[in-house]
Design an enzyme around this catalytic site. Structure first.
Site, PDB file in Angstrom:
ATOM      1  N   GLU A   1       0.944  -1.139  -0.031  1.00  0.00           N
ATOM      2  CA  GLU A   1       0.103   0.069  -0.063  1.00  0.00           C
ATOM      3  C   GLU A   1       0.828   1.335  -0.044  1.00  0.00           C
ATOM      4  O   GLU A   1       0.607   2.151  -0.629  1.00  0.00           O
ATOM      5  CB  GLU A   1      -0.974   0.060   1.332  1.00  0.00           C
TER       6      GLU A   1
ATOM      7  N   ALA B   1      -6.884   6.101  -1.451  1.00  0.00           N
ATOM      8  CA  ALA B   1      -6.941   6.177  -0.013  1.00  0.00           C
ATOM      9  C   ALA B   1      -6.850   5.089   0.600  1.00  0.00           C
ATOM     10  O   ALA B   1      -6.819   3.901  -0.159  1.00  0.00           O
ATOM     11  CB  ALA B   1      -8.475   6.550   0.165  1.00  0.00           C
ATOM     12  N   HIS B   2      -6.576   4.873   2.084  1.00  0.00           N
ATOM     13  CA  HIS B   2      -6.130   3.679   2.616  1.00  0.00           C
ATOM     14  C   HIS B   2      -7.157   2.600   2.696  1.00  0.00           C
ATOM     15  O   HIS B   2      -6.934   1.569   2.167  1.00  0.00           O
ATOM     16  CB  HIS B   2      -6.003   4.152   4.004  1.00  0.00           C
ATOM     17  N   ILE B   3      -8.438   2.869   2.450  1.00  0.00           N
ATOM     18  CA  ILE B   3      -9.549   1.926   2.692  1.00  0.00           C
ATOM     19  C   ILE B   3      -9.645   1.487   1.126  1.00  0.00           C
ATOM     20  O   ILE B   3     -10.174   0.277   1.013  1.00  0.00           O
ATOM     21  CB  ILE B   3     -10.883   2.453   3.251  1.00  0.00           C
TER      22      ILE B   3
END
Length: 326
Positions: free
Chosen positions: A50, A144-146
């Site tokens: 990520e 975005a992280h999610i």
């Protein structure tokens, strides 16, 4: 053109996840099993790809440009009413549940495959354990992280820009539904309880139990334990050690990596740079105090809370109790 650029970015994310993450986990967990400091930490291993996606090349800039272009096109009356950030398994099957904000259920553990209807998503949340799909009225960034986590976990993640259609999904709340991605849109239909996707990729887990996040993101799942032969569990040695007694290069340490690094740094400094005197409270002191006769009541409560933590529906409340006990 915008949609093609989005697909290219998504394909790059998938390629990196498929070709890098398994290797990062293999090397990371292997190093953690044999290094005295148990490094790298698990969170760093999990987020390796990520961070590579979000911080490497032009992906972050490209994602920001696409978000602005997408908003401009929609404001002109063009574009789809759906944005598919992660297609899922593809799709998803599970019980539909509505939440105001995804952050509100971060600590919740869903014991059956669940699809969340979340009005608000900031982008920094985790996918809750047991969740196989998220449909939102918000518009998080593609990186975005999610968003990255959802693609890595094969969790359906989509945005509905049509307020009426989003609110219309309330009719399915509490019911078992099937979600399919068709022509860039999400089709939701009611299904019999226990129904799964044709490829069975979403039902997950043995006996129909929803798979945990750990089982879905790491090749070192609970049923494939890493050998920890030679690992060292520190027992009580002394209440306190002065810095002069510490050996930062010892293989089995009774103190953490931060203390080791501070000692190494101090011993390399010239004499004219003075540092405050320090000492270390070594590993094992907490257990020694907890097992004292005077603390028997707190020890029993502490043990009980630890046992309940693994199956807790609200782990944050238990963690708060643990803090109060200790």
């Amino acid at each position: 053109v915008v949609e093609r650029m989005r697909r290219v970015l998504a394909d790059l994310m998938d390629w990196l996840s498929a070709n890098v993450q398994d290797k990062a986990e293999y090397l990371g967990h292997g190093l953690a099993a044999v290094t005295p400091e148990k490094m790298p930490e698990r969170w760093a291993i999990t987020l390796f790809t990520e961070e590579l996606i979000r911080g490497g090349g032009c992906t972050f800039v490209m994602s920001a440009i696409l978000r602005r272009l997408d908003a401009a096109i929609r404001a002109m009356g063009g574009g789809s009413f759906w944005q598919i950030i992660s297609p899922g398994a593809p799709g998803a099957a599970g019980r539909l549940e509505r939440v105001d904000a995804l952050i509100d259920v971060q600590a919740k553990i869903y014991t059956e495959p669940t699809i969340l209807l979340a009005r608000s998503v900031s982008g920094e949340e985790e996918v809750p354990d047991g969740v196989v799909g998220v449909i939102t009225a918000d518009a998080p960034d593609l990186l975005a992280h999610i968003s990255v986590r959802a693609r890595n976990l094969k969790v359906l993640f989509a945005t509905s820009f049509d307020e009426e259609e989003f609110n219309g999904l309330d009719a399915f709340v509490g019911k078992h539904v099937m979600c399919h991605v068709v022509d860039g849109e999400v089709s939701v239909s009611e299904a019999a309880p226990g129904t799964t996707l044709g490829d069975g990729a979403v039902a997950g887990g043995e006996g129909g139990k929803a798979p945990s996040v750990l089982e879905r993101i790491t090749c070192f799942a609970p049923r494939t334990p890493v050998s920890l032969s030679g690992s060292h569990r520190a027992g009580f040695t002394t209440w306190c050690w002065p810095e002069s007694d510490l050996d930062p290069d010892a293989y089995h340490k009774d103190f953490g990596a931060k203390s080791s690094n501070m000692v190494r740094l101090r011993r390399r400094l010239p004499e004219w740079i003075r540092t405050p005197a320090s000492a270390v409270v070594p590993f094992g002191v907490f257990d020694k105090v907890l097992h004292a006769r005077e603390n028997s009541e707190q020890r029993q409560r502490h043990t009980s809370l630890l046992r309940a933590l693994s199956s807790a529906q609200d782990p944050e409340a238990l963690l708060q109790e643990l803090k109060e006990v200790t």
